[in-house]
Design a protein around this motif. Structure first.
Motif, PDB file in Angstrom:
ATOM      1  N   PHE A  52     -21.022   3.140  -5.402  1.00 10.28           N
ATOM      2  CA  PHE A  52     -21.219   3.650  -4.045  1.00 10.28           C
ATOM      3  C   PHE A  52     -20.526   2.745  -3.030  1.00 10.28           C
ATOM      4  CE2 PHE A  52     -24.957   6.165  -5.554  1.00 10.28           C
ATOM      5  CZ  PHE A  52     -24.526   7.399  -5.091  1.00 10.28           C
ATOM      6  N   ALA A  53     -20.598   1.444  -3.239  1.00 10.19           N
ATOM      7  CA  ALA A  53     -19.963   0.492  -2.327  1.00 10.19           C
ATOM      8  C   ALA A  53     -18.448   0.684  -2.308  1.00 10.19           C
ATOM      9  CB  ALA A  53     -20.318  -0.934  -2.725  1.00 10.19           C
ATOM     10  N   PHE A  54     -17.845   0.907  -3.480  1.00  5.12           N
ATOM     11  CA  PHE A  54     -16.404   1.159  -3.529  1.00  5.12           C
ATOM     12  C   PHE A  54     -16.039   2.400  -2.725  1.00  5.12           C
ATOM     13  CE2 PHE A  54     -15.779  -1.424  -7.537  1.00  5.12           C
ATOM     14  CZ  PHE A  54     -14.868  -2.291  -6.966  1.00  5.12           C
ATOM     15  N   VAL A  55     -16.806   3.454  -2.916  1.00  5.76           N
ATOM     16  CA  VAL A  55     -16.518   4.708  -2.222  1.00  5.76           C
ATOM     17  C   VAL A  55     -16.666   4.547  -0.707  1.00  5.76           C
ATOM     18  CG1 VAL A  55     -17.324   7.082  -1.900  1.00  5.76           C
ATOM     19  CG2 VAL A  55     -17.079   6.151  -4.201  1.00  5.76           C
ATOM     20  N   ILE A  56     -17.687   3.836  -0.282  1.00  4.54           N
ATOM     21  CA  ILE A  56     -17.911   3.628   1.152  1.00  4.54           C
ATOM     22  C   ILE A  56     -16.890   2.646   1.729  1.00  4.54           C
ATOM     23  CG2 ILE A  56     -19.549   2.722   2.841  1.00  4.54           C
ATOM     24  CD1 ILE A  56     -21.784   3.778   0.960  1.00  4.54           C
ATOM     25  N   ALA A  57     -16.524   1.628   0.952  1.00  2.17           N
ATOM     26  CA  ALA A  57     -15.622   0.582   1.442  1.00  2.17           C
ATOM     27  C   ALA A  57     -14.184   1.059   1.607  1.00  2.17           C
ATOM     28  CB  ALA A  57     -15.660  -0.620   0.510  1.00  2.17           C
ATOM     29  N   LEU A  58     -13.777   2.088   0.887  1.00  2.00           N
ATOM     30  CA  LEU A  58     -12.393   2.545   1.006  1.00  2.00           C
ATOM     31  C   LEU A  58     -12.047   2.954   2.440  1.00  2.00           C
ATOM     32  CD1 LEU A  58     -11.915   4.464  -2.348  1.00  2.00           C
ATOM     33  CD2 LEU A  58     -10.718   2.417  -1.616  1.00  2.00           C
ATOM     34  N   PRO A  59     -12.729   3.922   3.026  1.00  2.00           N
ATOM     35  CA  PRO A  59     -12.373   4.271   4.411  1.00  2.00           C
ATOM     36  C   PRO A  59     -12.837   3.232   5.424  1.00  2.00           C
ATOM     37  CG  PRO A  59     -14.188   5.637   3.664  1.00  2.00           C
ATOM     38  CD  PRO A  59     -13.730   4.842   2.479  1.00  2.00           C
ATOM     39  N   LEU A  60     -13.978   2.607   5.167  1.00  2.00           N
ATOM     40  CA  LEU A  60     -14.504   1.618   6.104  1.00  2.00           C
ATOM     41  C   LEU A  60     -13.580   0.405   6.206  1.00  2.00           C
ATOM     42  CD1 LEU A  60     -16.918   1.050   7.952  1.00  2.00           C
ATOM     43  CD2 LEU A  60     -18.041  -0.051   6.013  1.00  2.00           C
ATOM     44  N   GLY A  61     -13.030  -0.039   5.095  1.00  2.00           N
ATOM     45  CA  GLY A  61     -12.123  -1.176   5.084  1.00  2.00           C
ATOM     46  C   GLY A  61     -10.828  -0.893   5.817  1.00  2.00           C
ATOM     47  N   ILE A  62     -10.334   0.327   5.701  1.00  2.00           N
ATOM     48  CA  ILE A  62      -9.117   0.696   6.426  1.00  2.00           C
ATOM     49  C   ILE A  62      -9.353   0.592   7.921  1.00  2.00           C
ATOM     50  CG2 ILE A  62      -7.592   2.649   6.970  1.00  2.00           C
ATOM     51  CD1 ILE A  62      -7.854   3.470   4.015  1.00  2.00           C
ATOM     52  N   TRP A  63     -10.503   1.018   8.361  1.00  2.17           N
ATOM     53  CA  TRP A  63     -10.829   0.993   9.787  1.00  2.17           C
ATOM     54  C   TRP A  63     -11.156  -0.426  10.265  1.00  2.17           C
ATOM     55  CZ3 TRP A  63     -15.850   0.508  12.159  1.00  2.17           C
ATOM     56  CH2 TRP A  63     -15.837   0.745  13.522  1.00  2.17           C
ATOM     57  N   LEU A  64     -11.995  -1.135   9.518  1.00  2.00           N
ATOM     58  CA  LEU A  64     -12.428  -2.466   9.937  1.00  2.00           C
ATOM     59  C   LEU A  64     -11.314  -3.511   9.897  1.00  2.00           C
ATOM     60  CD1 LEU A  64     -15.914  -2.941   8.233  1.00  2.00           C
ATOM     61  CD2 LEU A  64     -15.442  -2.714  10.675  1.00  2.00           C
ATOM     62  N   PHE A  65     -10.479  -3.432   8.890  1.00  2.00           N
ATOM     63  CA  PHE A  65      -9.478  -4.469   8.669  1.00  2.00           C
ATOM     64  C   PHE A  65      -8.073  -4.030   9.074  1.00  2.00           C
ATOM     65  CE2 PHE A  65     -12.687  -5.317   5.223  1.00  2.00           C
ATOM     66  CZ  PHE A  65     -13.353  -6.286   5.946  1.00  2.00           C
ATOM     67  N   ARG A  66      -7.985  -3.175  10.065  1.00  2.00           N
ATOM     68  CA  ARG A  66      -6.685  -2.686  10.526  1.00  2.00           C
ATOM     69  C   ARG A  66      -5.744  -3.827  10.936  1.00  2.00           C
ATOM     70  NH1 ARG A  66      -5.421   1.633  15.357  1.00  2.00           N
ATOM     71  NH2 ARG A  66      -3.165   1.557  15.084  1.00  2.00           N
ATOM     72  N   PRO A  67      -6.209  -4.820  11.717  1.00  2.00           N
ATOM     73  CA  PRO A  67      -5.279  -5.908  12.074  1.00  2.00           C
ATOM     74  C   PRO A  67      -4.753  -6.676  10.858  1.00  2.00           C
ATOM     75  CG  PRO A  67      -7.226  -5.972  13.475  1.00  2.00           C
ATOM     76  CD  PRO A  67      -7.493  -4.968  12.399  1.00  2.00           C
ATOM     77  N   LEU A  68      -5.606  -6.898   9.875  1.00  2.00           N
ATOM     78  CA  LEU A  68      -5.167  -7.599   8.662  1.00  2.00           C
ATOM     79  C   LEU A  68      -4.146  -6.767   7.896  1.00  2.00           C
ATOM     80  CD1 LEU A  68      -8.551  -9.018   7.320  1.00  2.00           C
ATOM     81  CD2 LEU A  68      -6.763 -10.254   8.551  1.00  2.00           C
ATOM     82  N   ARG A  69      -4.405  -5.466   7.811  1.00  2.00           N
ATOM     83  CA  ARG A  69      -3.491  -4.573   7.102  1.00  2.00           C
ATOM     84  C   ARG A  69      -2.142  -4.512   7.813  1.00  2.00           C
ATOM     85  NH1 ARG A  69      -5.723   0.014   8.025  1.00  2.00           N
ATOM     86  NH2 ARG A  69      -4.099   0.914   9.287  1.00  2.00           N
ATOM     87  N   GLU A  70      -2.167  -4.435   9.140  1.00  2.00           N
ATOM     88  CA  GLU A  70      -0.915  -4.377   9.897  1.00  2.00           C
ATOM     89  C   GLU A  70      -0.122  -5.675   9.760  1.00  2.00           C
ATOM     90  OE1 GLU A  70      -2.211  -3.267  13.805  1.00  2.00           O
ATOM     91  OE2 GLU A  70      -2.222  -1.131  13.296  1.00  2.00           O
TER      92      GLU A  70
END
Length: 101
Positions: A52-70
């Motif tokens: 469940f954590a993996f499924v929730i973390a996929l979209p949440l991580g994209i949103w939360l860690f946008r500066p790191l990803r960029e």
């Protein structure tokens, strides 16, 4: 060697992003697991909480860690640009042309 600096930056940026995503999964797993226990489910499997954590973390991580990803994406783009320029310079040398300095 000046070529190792962009590579080191790329590796550091990607490792920070990956570590942040893994920490998010670990925190979500703990929250889901603890939530299951608080709701009275005493035999809540940790694997289910992790999935469940993996499924929730996929979209949440994209949103939360946008500066790191960029930042990681910018490092990849800078390294690609440098490699492209080096390749063009090498091809110019092989053709016998005076490469751009």
């Amino acid at each position: 060697m000046s070529g190792s600096r962009p590579v080191a930056r790329l590796v550091a940026d990607v490792l920070v992003y990956v570590a942040a995503r893994l920490v998010l999964v670990a925190v979500l797993t703990g929250v889901i697991f603890a939530g299951g226990h608080l709701l009275g489910v005493r035999e809540f499997p940790i694997v289910v909480a992790l999935l469940f954590a993996f499924v929730i973390a996929l979209p949440l991580g994209i949103w939360l860690f946008r500066p790191l990803r960029e930042r990681a994406t910018a490092s990849i783009a800078a390294l690609d640009e440098r490699r492209r320029a080096d390749r063009e310079q090498l091809q110019a040398r092989l053709r016998g042309e005076d490469p751009k300095s």
